[in-house]
Write a protein that holds these residues in place. Structure first.
Motif, PDB file in Angstrom:
ATOM      1  N   LEU A 270       0.829  -1.195   0.000  1.00  0.00           N
ATOM      2  CA  LEU A 270       0.000   0.000   0.000  1.00  0.00           C
ATOM      3  C   LEU A 270       0.872   1.256   0.000  1.00  0.00           C
ATOM      4  O   LEU A 270       0.557   2.239  -0.685  1.00  0.00           O
ATOM      5  CB  LEU A 270      -0.918  -0.008   1.216  1.00  0.00           C
ATOM      6  N   SER A 271       1.968   1.225   0.747  1.00  0.00           N
ATOM      7  CA  SER A 271       2.885   2.364   0.759  1.00  0.00           C
ATOM      8  C   SER A 271       3.498   2.582  -0.616  1.00  0.00           C
ATOM      9  O   SER A 271       3.666   3.719  -1.072  1.00  0.00           O
ATOM     10  CB  SER A 271       3.990   2.147   1.798  1.00  0.00           C
ATOM     11  N   ALA A 274       1.057   4.264  -2.880  1.00  0.00           N
ATOM     12  CA  ALA A 274       0.964   5.702  -2.623  1.00  0.00           C
ATOM     13  C   ALA A 274       2.044   6.463  -3.398  1.00  0.00           C
ATOM     14  O   ALA A 274       1.782   7.558  -3.922  1.00  0.00           O
ATOM     15  CB  ALA A 274       1.098   5.967  -1.122  1.00  0.00           C
ATOM     16  N   GLY A 315      -2.537   9.569  -1.929  1.00  0.00           N
ATOM     17  CA  GLY A 315      -1.232   8.993  -1.621  1.00  0.00           C
ATOM     18  C   GLY A 315      -0.678   9.524  -0.308  1.00  0.00           C
ATOM     19  O   GLY A 315      -0.160   8.766   0.520  1.00  0.00           O
ATOM     20  N   ILE A 318      -2.452   8.000   2.624  1.00  0.00           N
ATOM     21  CA  ILE A 318      -1.977   6.637   2.897  1.00  0.00           C
ATOM     22  C   ILE A 318      -0.722   6.681   3.762  1.00  0.00           C
ATOM     23  O   ILE A 318      -0.604   5.969   4.767  1.00  0.00           O
ATOM     24  CB  ILE A 318      -1.718   5.887   1.582  1.00  0.00           C
ATOM     25  N   HIS A 319       0.215   7.539   3.387  1.00  0.00           N
ATOM     26  CA  HIS A 319       1.442   7.664   4.177  1.00  0.00           C
ATOM     27  C   HIS A 319       1.134   8.214   5.577  1.00  0.00           C
ATOM     28  O   HIS A 319       1.780   7.826   6.554  1.00  0.00           O
ATOM     29  CB  HIS A 319       2.437   8.588   3.475  1.00  0.00           C
ATOM     30  N   SER A 322       0.110   5.158   7.350  1.00  0.00           N
ATOM     31  CA  SER A 322       1.081   4.063   7.352  1.00  0.00           C
ATOM     32  C   SER A 322       2.243   4.320   8.306  1.00  0.00           C
ATOM     33  O   SER A 322       2.640   3.430   9.073  1.00  0.00           O
ATOM     34  CB  SER A 322       1.607   3.836   5.931  1.00  0.00           C
TER      35      SER A 322
END
Length: 576
Positions: A270-271, A274, A315, A318-319, A322
């Protein structure tokens, strides 16, 4: 996940083994990393001095510079901080992320030195022209403002050198893969740097399309350029240049989280996705600089700034989950599970890399990111774009976010790459807080004064008729004062950083690093013990519950700020 392979014995003469990471460090790459990092710090010092002069000028109670020197210093400050400091550091990061992190050799180091000479020569040439008064055109250098040809030539040379360094990075990554220096995917930090390098190629080519014709025009070799066409090409360079910083900064966030608390991404795929969103959509946000220009259709503006750009924002979101989630999971594995936020209370807050990571993320996301997305909508942009809200936004992103992350990483490059003992550790532990607090005041002061109508590119707010002055309340001067005080505090933090770096590099004991975290002796520890007193570690699957609460709070703040702008916008339209 990447698996690092051990270099063949015949390569050992060109490598040294890092006792901390067990990686083989290419000595040629190490020298280039040091050269680019030193150049970055030099331009940071120059740009920081200019920043102080500018802040003391916009602070109406002091009003230091006259108009001529204000625009001259503003031009140099923009180039030195937005381009020189950050790009030199990013090039050092590219070499570190390719040659060092992949256990690989740097392909053609001589080409790397040629790139460095071009960048340094171009940077010096541009600065000299500005300080001689031959280029009072500001960072954007909009035509028909004309500078000396050497000003444009210096920028072109710098861009060519940077492009060569990026190509060398790609060649090193490809060679490392071919020579089986690592197996599987590239490490996540390197992957993020690859994304930054891809964005850099587009950015530098766009810059060439803008500055090469400007150079020819300044020589009177071609007819005058169309201002609208130039603005389009320039912002294909100017805004994406900051998106290179964004991708590199996030990659460094992952590195700092791993160094300071041993954090591992909750979902690495997922990272990586992003970062792909950055590559595909982040540059389209450049259109928000052109929203008030008449030459573009409403459909084009909305598509770029309201739809495509939001995919890049996804993106970042997400970070934003994360990285704190990985930190929380790492802390909970160490046994900090008594409450929802014990993992935060017991975090190594005196470790400069950790505090730099957290402050960078908070200022970048809560101030820079939220204001940037809001300003990127056309209706709000029409009111906000030429006010101090814009500098407030990008000082929260580039300065508070990117610069602070780079500063945090420097403290670990000194023992790992420079192989010097880090001096003034207590200063290093406090520096991110001082610098971060100063930049918080700078950003808030700029944004609040911009909300009150203070223009972004004028040295004074008392220049207009009494009719215009009526639209700028007296509280605007107060907020500009807050900005000036913040700038002084941030400069103190910058001086602390420079002092630690220079003292360590010039007088620090030559030695190999012994650990990643910057802990002093047991009698005088710099950070709290990483493992609880009972020595027990949590086991099983870790759920980042605290991060979910924090992210939800961030999203609520985002929504409130976003829609409050529309409420204010509606009131403005009703008044007019």
């Amino acid at each position: 996940m990447a698996t690092i392979a051990v270099p063949q014995p015949q390569d050992d003469a060109n490598f040294r083994t890092c006792p901390v990471t067990a990686l083989k460090v290419d000595l040629a790459a190490e020298k280039l990393i040091i050269a680019n990092a030193v150049a970055a710090v030099v331009f940071l010092a120059i740009g920081g001095l200019f920043a102080l002069l500018l802040a003391l000028t916009r602070w109406q109670a002091i009003h230091l510079l006259n108009p001529v020197w204000f625009y001259r210093i503003l031009t140099a400050h923009g180039f030195d901080m937005l381009v020189c400091w950050i790009v030199f550091f990013e090039v050092a990061g590219l070499y570190f992320g390719s040659a060092v992190m992949l256990n690989a050799r740097l392909v053609q180091p001589k080409i790397g030195w040629a790139a460095f000479i071009l960048m340094a020569g171009g940077a010096l040439m541009t600065n000299i022209m500005v300080m001689l008064g031959e280029a009072d055109v500001m960072f954007t250098a909009y035509v028909p403002l004309k500078a000396h040809p050497l000003f444009y030539l210096g920028i072109v040379l710098f861009a060519v050198g940077a492009l060569i360094a990026v190509i060398l990075f790609f060649a090193t990554v490809i060679t490392a893969k071919r020579e089986r220096r690592y197996e599987g995917s590239a490490p996540l930090v390197t992957y993020g740097l690859i994304a930054a390098a891809i964005i850099a190629v587009y950015t530098l080519l766009s810059g060439a399309l803008a500055f090469v014709p400007a150079l020819l025009w300044s020589l009177d070799w071609i007819p005058p350029l169309d201002p609208g066409y130039y603005r389009n090409l320039f912002w294909g360079f100017g805004h994406p240049a900051q998106q290179i910083n964004l991708a590199a900064m996030v990659a460094i966030w992952y590195a700092l989280a791993a160094i300071t608390v041993g954090a591992v991404p909750l979902n690495e795929k997922l990272s990586r996705l992003a970062f792909i969103l950055y590559v595909l959509f982040i540059n389209l946000g450049s259109a928000h600089h052109l929203l008030t220009d008449p030459g573009y259709s409403f459909l084009w503006k909305v598509t770029n700034t309201s739809y495509a750009m939001y995919l890049a924002v996804l993106g970042s979101l997400i970070h934003a989950f994360s990285i704190p989630g990985a930190v929380e999971a790492a802390q909970r594995r160490k046994g900090y599970t008594k409450s929802l936020f014990e993992w935060i209370r017991k975090a190594p807050w005196r470790e400069p890399g950790f505090s730099a990571l957290v402050i960078s993320m908070v200022l970048f996301g809560w101030i820079g990111g939220v204001t940037g997305v809001t300003i990127g909508t056309e209706q709000v942009n029409m009111l906000a774009h030429n006010t101090m809200r814009l500098p407030g936004h990008f000082h929260a992103t580039v300065v508070s976010g990117t610069t602070l992350a780079f500063m945090g990483l420097t403290y670990y490059l000194i023992p790992l790459i420079f192989r010097r003992e880090l001096k003034l550790k207590s200063w290093a532990s406090r520096q991110p807080y001082v610098f971060g607090f100063g930049m918080l005041l700078v950003s808030i002061g700029m944004i609040a004064s911009g909300l009150q109508g203070v223009p972004r590119r004028h040295w004074d707010i008392t220049f207009a008729s009494s009719t215009f002055k009526a639209f700028i309340p007296s509280t605007a001067e107060f907020m500009l004062g807050i900005m000036g005080i913040g700038a002084i505090i941030a400069i103190v933090g910058g001086v602390m950083y420079l002092t630690v770096v220079l003292t360590s590099v010039l007088t620090g004991k030559r030695q190999e690093a012994r650990r990643l975290t910057l802990v002093m002796s047991q009698e005088n520890p710099l950070v709290d013990d990483a493992i609880p007193a009972n020595g027990k570690e949590a086991t099983g699957k870790i759920a980042p519950k605290g991060t979910v609460v924090l992210v939800f709070g961030f999203l609520m703040f985002f929504v409130i700020y976003y829609f409050s702008n529309w409420w204010l916008l509606g009131r403005t339209w009703m008044i007019n």
